[in-house]
Design an enzyme around this catalytic site. Structure first.
Site, short mmCIF file in Angstrom:
data_model
loop_
_atom_site.label_atom_id
_atom_site.label_comp_id
_atom_site.label_asym_id
_atom_site.label_seq_id
_atom_site.Cartn_x
_atom_site.Cartn_y
_atom_site.Cartn_z
N GLU A 89 0.88 -1.18 0.00
CA GLU A 89 0.00 0.00 0.00
C GLU A 89 0.91 1.21 0.00
O GLU A 89 1.51 1.55 1.01
CB GLU A 89 -0.91 -0.01 1.23
CG GLU A 89 -1.86 -1.19 1.31
CD GLU A 89 -2.89 -1.20 0.21
OE1 GLU A 89 -3.15 -0.12 -0.37
OE2 GLU A 89 -3.43 -2.28 -0.08
N CYS B 49 -1.95 9.35 1.87
CA CYS B 49 -1.67 8.91 0.51
C CYS B 49 -2.85 9.14 -0.42
O CYS B 49 -2.69 9.13 -1.64
CB CYS B 49 -1.26 7.45 0.49
SG CYS B 49 -2.37 6.37 1.36
#
Length: 478
Positions: A251, A285
């Protein structure tokens, strides 16, 4: 006021161990050392991996109700220690206290979902008699734990992103070793403290703060069957190259875009985009980095976003009025400030913000940013967003895709067909309609494509990664 201890242990094979006090963790607002944590050396990491290997069989034998009881215990204890967890997060990550409380709420949600899913590891009965040669054959399959897992978690959501690894591992019966981010280890340490209150088999978990170089030990050992890493793309892909035969889930980063079509509710769009771009100082993010606005509403929305950004209160994250706290370090703030100045020098227009004091960077909006600028091409990971305009919706979709990242995208539109076109065409892991890309619920499949990673988190989907399918074939002599 909630207080923190001055010293914290690491957790090795379910037990608190105070090897040393080598890891100094700072208050990200004051820059002063807030507490010290034991730091694992290579021998300790190897001992944790060996313990996880020994625990693989007893963990796999745990009944579903036993795994569920461990997870439910964590839910109950997180609720009891809510204020402590939020304050620790506020100090070690510099996260505004309201955002910190929100993350503790998500931590609780994540473990609650895992407790529910732990008793739903289902398989399937599969007919095999698809041709005469298979007459009398019956198939079934089930999921079994993959074995010892290795987890490396980041600084920006040190509670919930660690939870998205720990909770599904317990739900399926996988022992694990975890390396929390050195800048923000305390959330994971407190989780270890709470897990140590349970009757998990010895070696079921180790939480081992370590130097960045220690990541190689969490990556290369062939006894580990899965590596799950959340963090920067450069580090993540490098670890994957070293991981050998084990399964890898990554991720990673993004420079997420939101499209605002001309039929959008501007009041709503202003609030949601402001949140998406600047909450927790933009260190997400899926934070809004690129704002692509229809030409018909561009000037109005630009001016309203600038006005709204100027009202955001920056300062001490412990103050409940604060919206923007410090970035994780002076170095990171300096890096992003440099990108902003380079963009302006290349012809971008600074709409607001753009000033840095130490680790504090103002909420910053830019327009006319060249696509070759670092602040456009790379992940800003701070309180900076870029505005551009479009007239053709297809061209706006192309602009979203003009990125090496592909995590999530947001679309403000009331046109169902445009929404479906975006879902079809955007090369991202998730499309959010009527909101910013920064939105995530903890049971949804979450992850990216391209440089944004491999695999999906979200409890059920992580559980699938942490299991293998084991087939059974039965022949009946008819």
């Amino acid at each position: 006021m909630t207080m923190l201890q001055s010293v914290y242990p690491l957790y090795l094979n379910n037990k608190a161990v105070q090897l040393n006090t080598d890891l100094a963790v700072t208050d990200k607002f004051t820059g002063e050392v807030a507490f010290r944590v034991a730091q694992a050396d290579s021998a300790t990491i190897h001992a944790g991996i060996a313990g996880a290997v020994r625990a693989a069989e007893p963990m796999a034998r745990l009944a579903a109700y036993e795994r569920q009881a461990v997870l439910q215990h964590c839910v109950d204890r997180f609720k009891q220690r809510f204020d402590e967890l939020a304050y620790a997060l506020c100090v070690e990550a510099g996260k505004p206290i309201k955002d910190a409380e929100g993350e503790v709420t998500r931590l609780i949600d994540t473990f609650r979902i895992a407790a529910e899913e732990s008793v739903r590891m289902t398989g399937e009965v599969q007919p095999l008699d698809i041709s005469p040669r298979a007459r009398g054959y019956q198939g079934m399959w089930k999921r079994v734990p993959i074995g010892p897992c290795s987890f490396i978690s980041p600084f920006n959501f040190p509670l919930n992103l660690a939870a998205h690894k720990i909770a599904p591992a317990i739900a399926v019966g996988c022992p694990f070793v975890m390396k929390p981010a050195s800048r923000t280890p305390l959330g994971a340490i407190i989780m270890g403290e709470i897990l140590a209150e349970t009757n998990l088999p010895e070696g079921a978990f180790s939480i081992l703060p370590a130097h960045r170089e220690g990541a190689d030990l969490f990556t290369e050992d062939e006894r580990l069957k899965l590596l799950s890493f959340t963090g920067s793309p450069g580090v993540g892909w490098a670890l994957k190259a070293k991981a050998g035969k084990k399964k890898v889930v990554l991720e990673l980063g993004g420079n997420a875009a939101v499209i605002v079509d001309k039929d959008a509710d501007l009041d709503d769009a202003v609030e949601r985009i402001t949140f998406g771009a600047f909450y927790q100082s933009g260190q997400s993010c899926i934070g809004v980095q690129r704002i692509i606005i229809h030409a018909d509403i561009y000037d109005v929305l630009r001016d309203r976003l600038v006005a709204r950004a100027s009202t955001l209160i920056a300062g001490d994250p412990k103050d409940r009025a604060t919206f923007i706290g410090p970035m994780i370090s002076v170095g990171e703030a300096t890096r992003l400030d440099g990108w902003v100045q380079d963009a302006v020098a290349s012809g971008a227009r600074l709409l607001c913000g753009g000033k840095r004091t130490g680790a504090m960077l103002e909420a910053t909006l830019l327009e006319n940013v060249g696509r070759d600028c670092a602040v456009y091409r790379e992940e800003a990971f701070g309180p900076v967003a870029l505005l551009s305009k479009f007239s053709d919706f297809d061209a706006a979709l192309d602009e979203v895709n003009d990125s090496k990242f592909g995590l999530q995208a947001g679309i403000f539109t009331r046109d169902l067909f445009k929404a479906l076109d975006a879902w079809d065409r955007l090369d991202v892991g998730g499309v959010v309609i009527g909101d910013v890309p920064s939105y995530r619920v903890d049971n949804m499949p979450y992850g990216g494509v391209k440089d944004s990673g491999l695999g999906r988190e979200g409890i059920r989907f992580a559980m699938e990664d942490m299991t293998e399918i084991r087939n059974l074939v039965i022949r009946r002599r008819l």
